[in-house]
Design an enzyme around this catalytic site. Structure first.
Site, PDB file in Angstrom:
ATOM      1  N   SER A 135       0.799  -1.229   0.000  1.00 28.83           N
ATOM      2  CA  SER A 135       0.000   0.000   0.000  1.00 28.83           C
ATOM      3  C   SER A 135       0.835   1.283   0.000  1.00 28.83           C
ATOM      4  O   SER A 135       0.512   2.212  -0.743  1.00 28.83           O
ATOM      5  CB  SER A 135      -0.980  -0.011   1.175  1.00 28.83           C
ATOM      6  OG  SER A 135      -1.934  -1.027   0.974  1.00 28.83           O
ATOM      7  N   THR A 162      -6.063  -3.541   7.052  1.00 31.77           N
ATOM      8  CA  THR A 162      -5.993  -4.889   6.508  1.00 31.77           C
ATOM      9  C   THR A 162      -6.031  -5.900   7.654  1.00 31.77           C
ATOM     10  O   THR A 162      -6.210  -5.526   8.821  1.00 31.77           O
ATOM     11  CB  THR A 162      -4.765  -5.013   5.566  1.00 31.77           C
ATOM     12  OG1 THR A 162      -4.805  -6.273   4.925  1.00 31.77           O
ATOM     13  CG2 THR A 162      -3.443  -4.839   6.287  1.00 31.77           C
ATOM     14  N   LYS A 188     -10.080  -5.534  10.051  1.00 28.29           N
ATOM     15  CA  LYS A 188     -11.175  -4.918   9.282  1.00 28.29           C
ATOM     16  C   LYS A 188     -12.487  -4.856  10.074  1.00 28.29           C
ATOM     17  O   LYS A 188     -13.252  -3.909   9.931  1.00 28.29           O
ATOM     18  CB  LYS A 188     -11.387  -5.667   7.967  1.00 28.29           C
ATOM     19  CG  LYS A 188     -10.237  -5.475   6.989  1.00 28.29           C
ATOM     20  CD  LYS A 188     -10.512  -6.163   5.666  1.00 28.29           C
ATOM     21  CE  LYS A 188      -9.320  -5.993   4.733  1.00 28.29           C
ATOM     22  NZ  LYS A 188      -9.571  -6.572   3.405  1.00 28.29           N
ATOM     23  N   ASN A 198     -12.233  -1.430   5.031  1.00 31.97           N
ATOM     24  CA  ASN A 198     -10.828  -1.479   4.613  1.00 31.97           C
ATOM     25  C   ASN A 198     -10.264  -0.081   4.407  1.00 31.97           C
ATOM     26  O   ASN A 198      -9.098   0.064   4.066  1.00 31.97           O
ATOM     27  CB  ASN A 198     -10.622  -2.357   3.370  1.00 31.97           C
ATOM     28  CG  ASN A 198     -10.764  -1.580   2.076  1.00 31.97           C
ATOM     29  OD1 ASN A 198     -11.622  -0.703   1.962  1.00 31.97           O
ATOM     30  ND2 ASN A 198      -9.934  -1.906   1.101  1.00 31.97           N
ATOM     31  N   ASP A 243     -13.024  -3.102  -1.200  1.00 30.25           N
ATOM     32  CA  ASP A 243     -12.502  -4.366  -1.732  1.00 30.25           C
ATOM     33  C   ASP A 243     -13.374  -4.872  -2.881  1.00 30.25           C
ATOM     34  O   ASP A 243     -12.866  -5.294  -3.923  1.00 30.25           O
ATOM     35  CB  ASP A 243     -12.438  -5.434  -0.627  1.00 30.25           C
ATOM     36  CG  ASP A 243     -11.292  -5.179   0.331  1.00 30.25           C
ATOM     37  OD1 ASP A 243     -10.295  -4.558  -0.077  1.00 30.25           O
ATOM     38  OD2 ASP A 243     -11.395  -5.607   1.502  1.00 30.25           O
ATOM     39  N   GLY A 297     -16.897 -19.093  -1.250  1.00 31.97           N
ATOM     40  CA  GLY A 297     -16.624 -18.500   0.064  1.00 31.97           C
ATOM     41  C   GLY A 297     -17.721 -17.552   0.483  1.00 31.97           C
ATOM     42  O   GLY A 297     -18.442 -16.989  -0.360  1.00 31.97           O
ATOM     43  N   TYR A 312      -3.046 -12.560  -3.832  1.00 33.45           N
ATOM     44  CA  TYR A 312      -2.163 -11.895  -4.782  1.00 33.45           C
ATOM     45  C   TYR A 312      -0.713 -12.344  -4.575  1.00 33.45           C
ATOM     46  O   TYR A 312      -0.275 -12.529  -3.440  1.00 33.45           O
ATOM     47  CB  TYR A 312      -2.279 -10.370  -4.601  1.00 33.45           C
ATOM     48  CG  TYR A 312      -1.033  -9.627  -4.945  1.00 33.45           C
ATOM     49  CD1 TYR A 312      -0.619  -9.556  -6.274  1.00 33.45           C
ATOM     50  CD2 TYR A 312      -0.252  -9.020  -3.973  1.00 33.45           C
ATOM     51  CE1 TYR A 312       0.540  -8.892  -6.610  1.00 33.45           C
ATOM     52  CE2 TYR A 312       0.904  -8.355  -4.299  1.00 33.45           C
ATOM     53  CZ  TYR A 312       1.301  -8.296  -5.622  1.00 33.45           C
ATOM     54  OH  TYR A 312       2.450  -7.656  -5.947  1.00 33.45           O
TER      55      TYR A 312
HETATM   56  P1  ATR Z   1     -12.318 -13.683   6.086  1.00 29.93           P
HETATM   57  O1  ATR Z   1     -13.449 -12.955   6.687  1.00 29.93           O
HETATM   58  O2  ATR Z   1     -10.976 -13.132   6.418  1.00 29.93           O
HETATM   59  O3  ATR Z   1     -12.505 -13.933   4.611  1.00 29.93           O
HETATM   60  P2  ATR Z   1     -13.444 -16.013   7.157  1.00 29.93           P
HETATM   61  O4  ATR Z   1     -14.637 -15.248   7.551  1.00 29.93           O
HETATM   62  O5  ATR Z   1     -12.849 -16.999   8.094  1.00 29.93           O
HETATM   63  O6  ATR Z   1     -12.260 -15.098   6.775  1.00 29.93           O
HETATM   64  O7  ATR Z   1     -13.798 -16.720   5.782  1.00 29.93           O
HETATM   65  C1  ATR Z   1     -12.981 -17.627   5.180  1.00 29.93           C
HETATM   66  C2  ATR Z   1     -13.750 -18.223   4.018  1.00 29.93           C
HETATM   67  O8  ATR Z   1     -12.904 -19.169   3.344  1.00 29.93           O
HETATM   68  C3  ATR Z   1     -14.983 -18.972   4.431  1.00 29.93           C
HETATM   69  O9  ATR Z   1     -15.944 -18.861   3.404  1.00 29.93           O
HETATM   70  C4  ATR Z   1     -14.481 -20.411   4.559  1.00 29.93           C
HETATM   71  O10 ATR Z   1     -15.475 -21.384   4.400  1.00 29.93           O
HETATM   72  P3  ATR Z   1     -16.359 -21.878   5.675  1.00 29.93           P
HETATM   73  O11 ATR Z   1     -17.194 -20.707   6.103  1.00 29.93           O
HETATM   74  O12 ATR Z   1     -17.209 -22.979   5.151  1.00 29.93           O
HETATM   75  O13 ATR Z   1     -15.362 -22.292   6.708  1.00 29.93           O
HETATM   76  C5  ATR Z   1     -13.552 -20.442   3.384  1.00 29.93           C
HETATM   77  N1  ATR Z   1     -12.502 -21.473   3.445  1.00 29.93           N
HETATM   78  C6  ATR Z   1     -11.377 -21.471   4.173  1.00 29.93           C
HETATM   79  N2  ATR Z   1     -10.620 -22.560   3.913  1.00 29.93           N
HETATM   80  C7  ATR Z   1     -11.283 -23.260   2.957  1.00 29.93           C
HETATM   81  C8  ATR Z   1     -11.042 -24.485   2.257  1.00 29.93           C
HETATM   82  N3  ATR Z   1      -9.923 -25.187   2.464  1.00 29.93           N
HETATM   83  N4  ATR Z   1     -11.948 -24.881   1.360  1.00 29.93           N
HETATM   84  C9  ATR Z   1     -13.081 -24.175   1.133  1.00 29.93           C
HETATM   85  N5  ATR Z   1     -13.381 -23.017   1.764  1.00 29.93           N
HETATM   86  C10 ATR Z   1     -12.497 -22.559   2.659  1.00 29.93           C
END
Ligand code: ATR
Length: 278
Positions: free
Chosen positions: A17, A65, A69, A90, A105, A130, A222
Site C-alpha cells: 500500500s 488490513t 477490518k 478497509n 474491496d 466463500g 495476490y
Molecule cells: P475472512 O473474513 O478473512 O474472509 P473467514 O470469515 O474466516 O475469513 O472466511 C474464510 C472463508 O474461506 C470462508 O468462506 C471459509 O469457508 P467456511 O465458512 O465454510 O469455513 C472459506 N474457506 C477457508 N478454507 C477453505 C477451504 N480449504 N476450502 C473451502 N473453503 C475454505
C-alpha cells in the site's frame, strides 16, 4: 506538513500500500505521506487507540488490513452501505472529529474484472466461492453489475444463506449452495475464489465442471502465482486466469479518490506490481 495517511495490519511488512499510494500521489501531484503501521494483536483496545491517536494527530485517513477490518468497522462513527454488508472496513477517513468507514474491496474486484480484464458481469453466470469477509465485500458491487446468476458456494452453507438473506430480495439469480450442489449447475462465466484456502495452499472442493473455457477464473490472493484453484481452472481449459493484483490496486485507487478527490490512473501501477502466474 503534508497530509498523513497509513495502512494498519498485522503482519504488515509485505504490504504494497505505501508503494501504491506513493505512486498515485506522485502521478496526481498530491502532497501526502503514507506509512505502514503494525497494529498490536492484544485483545484490548490497542488497535483502537492507535487509530484514534493517528486521527487526533491530524491524520486524514487509513487503510485497514487483516486482522483489523472488523474492528475498524466497529470503531467508526459512520459506515457506508458496502461496509455494512461486509461488516468490515478497509478504509477510514477522519473528518471533523468523526471516523467514517468504507469498504472498497468489492468495488476494486469488480472494476478489475470489468474494466481491466474486459469482462462485463452484466448477464453473466457468476460463481463466488466463500462467504467470509472477502465474499461479503464483493456481493453488492457484483449485484450492481447485473449478472444473470450469482451463486455463493460455501462449505458452511448456512453462512452463505445468511449472507444472501442479508442482501434481501433481489432479481439477479442470487442464491447460496454447498460445493456438492455445483456439479449439477453447469458452467459459469466467472468463478471467483473468495475463500481463504489459497493462503494455506488448499483447494476449495470445487468441481472442474463449473469452469467455461472462454470464462474467467479469479483468485483474490495476490502474488501466490498459480494457486491450486488457478491450476484447476487452467487444467479445465480456462483461458482467462487472474490473481488479485488488479483488485489490490483498484481498491487503493478508490480509497485515494475518496480521500483526495482525484482518481489516479491504475494500469502502470498494476503492471509494476504484477508477478507472473507461471
Ligand atoms: P475472512 O473474513 O478473512 O474472509 P473467514 O470469515 O474466516 O475469513 O472466511 C474464510 C472463508 O474461506 C470462508 O468462506 C471459509 O469457508 P467456511 O465458512 O465454510 O469455513 C472459506 N474457506 C477457508 N478454507 C477453505 C477451504 N480449504 N476450502 C473451502 N473453503 C475454505
Amino acid at each position: 506538513m503534508s497530509d498523513q495517511y497509513a495502512v494498519i495490519g498485522n503482519p504488515i511488512a509485505h504490504t504494497k500500500s505505501p508503494l501504491i499510494h506513493g505512486l498515485f500521489a506522485e502521478a496526481t501531484r498530491q502532497q501526502m505521506s503514507y506509512v505502514a503501521i503494525e497494529g498490536p494483536l492484544d485483545p484490548d483496545d490497542g488497535f483502537e487507540r492507535i487509530v484514534r491517536g493517528f486521527a487526533a494527530d491530524g491524520g486524514k485517513g487509513m487503510n485497514v488490513t487483516a486482522p483489523f477490518k472488523l474492528r475498524a468497522f466497529a470503531l467508526a462513527d459512520e459506515r457506508s452501505e458496502r461496509a455494512k454488508l461486509a461488516g468490515a472496513a478497509n478504509a477510514l477517513k477522519f473528518e471533523n472529529g468523526r471516523i467514517v468507514a468504507e469498504n472498497f474491496d468489492g468495488i476494486g474486484l469488480t472494476r478489475d474484472i470489468e474494466v481491466n480484464l474486459g469482462v462485463p458481469l452484466t448477464g453473466k453466470r457468476v460463481l463466488m466461492l466463500g462467504a467470509g469477509g472477502a465474499a461479503r465485500g464483493a456481493l453488492l458491487p457484483f449485484l450492481a453489475a447485473g449478472p444473470a446468476d450469482l451463486v455463493v458456494a460455501n462449505r458452511d452453507v448456512s453462512k452463505g444463506e445468511a449472507l444472501v438473506a442479508q442482501v434481501g430480495p433481489h432479481d439477479a439469480g442470487l442464491h447460496a449452495c454447498g460445493y456438492g450442489d455445483l456439479a449439477a449447475m453447469g458452467r459459469f462465466d466467472v468463478v471467483v475464489n473468495a475463500t481463504s484456502a489459497s493462503l494455506t495452499g488448499e483447494l476449495p472442493p470445487v468441481p472442474p465442471s463449473v469452469f467455461s473455457p472462454y470464462g474467467t477464473a479469479y483468485e483474490l490472493a495476490y502474488g501466490k502465482r498459480l494457486t491450486p484453484f488457478l491450476r484447476l481452472a487452467r487444467n479445465a481449459g480456462v483461458l482467462g486466469v487472474a490473481d488479485g493484483v488488479g483488485m489490490l490496486v483498484e481498491q487503493a485507487a478508490e480509497a485515494f479518490a475518496w480521500w483526495r478527490g482525484v482518481r489516479p490512473e491504475t494500469s502502470a501501477v498494476i503492471d509494476r506490481l504484477t508477478v507472473p502466474l507461471d
